[in-house]
Scaffold this active site. Sequence first.
Site, PDB file in Angstrom:
ATOM      1  N   ARG A 131       0.785  -1.464  -0.090  1.00 40.70           N
ATOM      2  CA  ARG A 131       0.023  -0.268   0.433  1.00 40.70           C
ATOM      3  C   ARG A 131       1.386   1.016  -0.376  1.00 40.70           C
ATOM      4  O   ARG A 131       1.585   1.611   0.782  1.00 40.70           O
ATOM      5  CB  ARG A 131      -1.015   0.043   1.041  1.00 40.70           C
ATOM      6  CG  ARG A 131      -1.019   1.298   1.434  1.00 40.70           C
ATOM      7  CD  ARG A 131      -2.718   1.230   2.778  1.00 40.70           C
ATOM      8  NE  ARG A 131      -4.095   0.548   2.095  1.00 40.70           N
ATOM      9  CZ  ARG A 131      -4.820   0.876   2.973  1.00 40.70           C
ATOM     10  NH1 ARG A 131      -5.463   1.668   3.748  1.00 40.70           N
ATOM     11  NH2 ARG A 131      -5.838  -0.159   2.070  1.00 40.70           N
TER      12      ARG A 131
ATOM     13  N   HIS B  57      -7.450   0.936  -6.361  1.00 37.24           N
ATOM     14  CA  HIS B  57      -7.238   0.325  -5.467  1.00 37.24           C
ATOM     15  C   HIS B  57      -8.370  -1.274  -5.531  1.00 37.24           C
ATOM     16  O   HIS B  57      -9.477  -1.568  -5.503  1.00 37.24           O
ATOM     17  CB  HIS B  57      -8.149  -0.017  -4.137  1.00 37.24           C
ATOM     18  CG  HIS B  57      -8.242   0.604  -2.857  1.00 37.24           C
ATOM     19  ND1 HIS B  57      -7.352  -0.980  -2.590  1.00 37.24           N
ATOM     20  CD2 HIS B  57      -8.825   0.446  -1.545  1.00 37.24           C
ATOM     21  CE1 HIS B  57      -7.595  -1.282  -1.489  1.00 37.24           C
ATOM     22  NE2 HIS B  57      -8.229  -0.926  -0.753  1.00 37.24           N
TER      23      HIS B  57
ATOM     24  N   GLN C 212     -10.221  -3.722  -3.857  1.00 40.24           N
ATOM     25  CA  GLN C 212     -11.145  -4.103  -3.241  1.00 40.24           C
ATOM     26  C   GLN C 212     -12.031  -3.928  -4.635  1.00 40.24           C
ATOM     27  O   GLN C 212     -13.666  -3.986  -4.201  1.00 40.24           O
ATOM     28  CB  GLN C 212     -11.314  -1.861  -3.170  1.00 40.24           C
ATOM     29  CG  GLN C 212     -12.532  -1.479  -2.536  1.00 40.24           C
ATOM     30  CD  GLN C 212     -12.792  -2.362  -1.062  1.00 40.24           C
ATOM     31  OE1 GLN C 212     -12.230  -1.628  -0.335  1.00 40.24           O
ATOM     32  NE2 GLN C 212     -13.982  -2.051  -0.712  1.00 40.24           N
TER      33      GLN C 212
ATOM     34  N   CYS D 299     -15.805   1.534   0.963  1.00 39.27           N
ATOM     35  CA  CYS D 299     -14.978   0.133   0.406  1.00 39.27           C
ATOM     36  C   CYS D 299     -14.561   1.026   1.910  1.00 39.27           C
ATOM     37  O   CYS D 299     -14.379  -0.352   2.807  1.00 39.27           O
ATOM     38  CB  CYS D 299     -13.599   1.012  -0.412  1.00 39.27           C
ATOM     39  SG  CYS D 299     -13.563   2.957  -0.372  1.00 39.27           S
TER      40      CYS D 299
ATOM     41  N   ARG E 199     -13.279  -8.807   1.315  1.00 40.81           N
ATOM     42  CA  ARG E 199     -12.150  -9.044   0.644  1.00 40.81           C
ATOM     43  C   ARG E 199     -11.169 -10.452   0.869  1.00 40.81           C
ATOM     44  O   ARG E 199     -10.211 -10.432   0.429  1.00 40.81           O
ATOM     45  CB  ARG E 199     -11.552  -7.174   1.660  1.00 40.81           C
ATOM     46  CG  ARG E 199     -11.851  -6.265   1.157  1.00 40.81           C
ATOM     47  CD  ARG E 199     -11.299  -5.436   0.236  1.00 40.81           C
ATOM     48  NE  ARG E 199     -10.107  -5.286  -0.199  1.00 40.81           N
ATOM     49  CZ  ARG E 199      -9.483  -4.245   0.623  1.00 40.81           C
ATOM     50  NH1 ARG E 199     -10.217  -4.105   0.497  1.00 40.81           N
ATOM     51  NH2 ARG E 199      -8.677  -4.795   0.106  1.00 40.81           N
TER      52      ARG E 199
HETATM   53  N1   CP Z   1     -11.700  -0.542   2.500  1.00 38.12           N
HETATM   54  C1   CP Z   1     -10.046  -0.693   2.916  1.00 38.12           C
HETATM   55  O1   CP Z   1      -8.763  -0.933   1.843  1.00 38.12           O
HETATM   56  O2   CP Z   1      -9.828  -0.709   4.180  1.00 38.12           O
HETATM   57  P1   CP Z   1      -8.447   0.084   5.102  1.00 38.12           P
HETATM   58  O3   CP Z   1      -8.366   1.642   4.309  1.00 38.12           O
HETATM   59  O4   CP Z   1      -8.575  -0.269   6.221  1.00 38.12           O
HETATM   60  O5   CP Z   1      -7.653  -1.171   4.237  1.00 38.12           O
HETATM   61  N1  NVA Z   2      -9.892   6.218  -1.302  1.00 36.04           N
HETATM   62  C1  NVA Z   2      -9.887   6.024   0.017  1.00 36.04           C
HETATM   63  C2  NVA Z   2      -9.724   4.567   0.066  1.00 36.04           C
HETATM   64  C3  NVA Z   2      -9.763   4.139   1.658  1.00 36.04           C
HETATM   65  C4  NVA Z   2     -10.185   2.536   1.450  1.00 36.04           C
HETATM   66  C5  NVA Z   2      -8.073   6.462  -0.377  1.00 36.04           C
HETATM   67  O1  NVA Z   2      -6.718   6.378  -0.463  1.00 36.04           O
HETATM   68  O2  NVA Z   2      -8.359   6.626   1.209  1.00 36.04           O
END
Ligand code: CP
Ligand code: NVA
Length: 328
Positions: A121, A148, A151, A285, A313
């Site tokens: 990430r 993502h 997701q 999400c 997920r």
């Molecule tokens: N939806 C998602 O990716 O959640 P987190 O940021 O908690 O991993």
């Molecule tokens: N768009 C958000 C998604 C979090 C899961 C972010 O990137 O923070």
Amino acid sequence: MPHSAAIVENKSAPAPRPMLSGRDLLSISQLSVPEVGAIFATAGAMKQDLTPFAGSLAGRSIIGLFEKPSLRTRVTFEVGPQKLGAYVMYYDHSKQRIGERESPKDYAKNLERWVDCIVARVYEHRVLAEMAEHASVPVINALCDLEHPCQALADLFTLREHLGSFEGARLAYMGDGNNVCHSLMLLCAKLGVDFTAITPKGFEPQFSVVRDALSDAKTTGARITLSHSPDAAAGHHALYTDCWVSMGQDHQKAIRDGVFEQYQVNEELMQKLAPTGQWPLFMHCLPAHRGEEVTDDVIDSPRSIVFDQAENRMWVQNALLWHVLARA
Ligand code: CP
Ligand code: NVA
């Protein structure tokens, strides 16, 4: 071509065989329709009965690199693969980004000597791309500024669980044209699901992503629509939203303040969308910012499927990892 010609699953098919061996997943655009079908079929099989998959990733090591906070992604990428026998190590990169101490290339070329898969990430997509270019082991995008993908896979799997099939399915996304919106748009286009992105002016999805989605939509027949009007959410099976300020965008908070309010998913909007029938399904999400992009009465309503998305997920990512890492 009719909508959702895409995924055809043979329910009586023998146990699935791995079909993404050693592959990266940085973007939804790297997946073919049969590959998405295989991931979904395996996720469904795992969700029904994990027993045949127990130990299938024994001896495999996965490292999770996180430059940003996470609940769902971190837990599902730790607990999930452990159920398949893999070893998972969490590496906190919140205080020092990948590339600061040594280049992403050198970083990847070290990691490939020790682990079988890198889940990351990151703030910048280019860091993932550089690691993927140089690592001999697969790199999986656990969220970046651009996409993502894990997701979106879980989201479409969840939507199909609720709708029964993708035939004629229509998904609307309202809010920021961000990473989540991008992956959803690409996957809907690929699977023949109509997708409407409703954003404020200046916060539309990136042109290159829209272009790629439109290219896939030509084949599948999916209608991809961009709008600035919340009214465009009418006639969809599900309405999806995400935060108005993504991780890493805090410096933009001032220019975003006051721009998104009319795009809040609240009871008034849902009633307007379904004056006589039932509301569309509500998707997010997570994490949700209750009182901002969504109100309690919507996210806590029986039409909300946000925790199904969160659960899935794990199943979809386990299926993905199994296809990438399991020995045939
Ligand atoms: N939806 C998602 O990716 O959640 P987190 O940021 O908690 O991993
Ligand atoms: N768009 C958000 C998604 C979090 C899961 C972010 O990137 O923070």
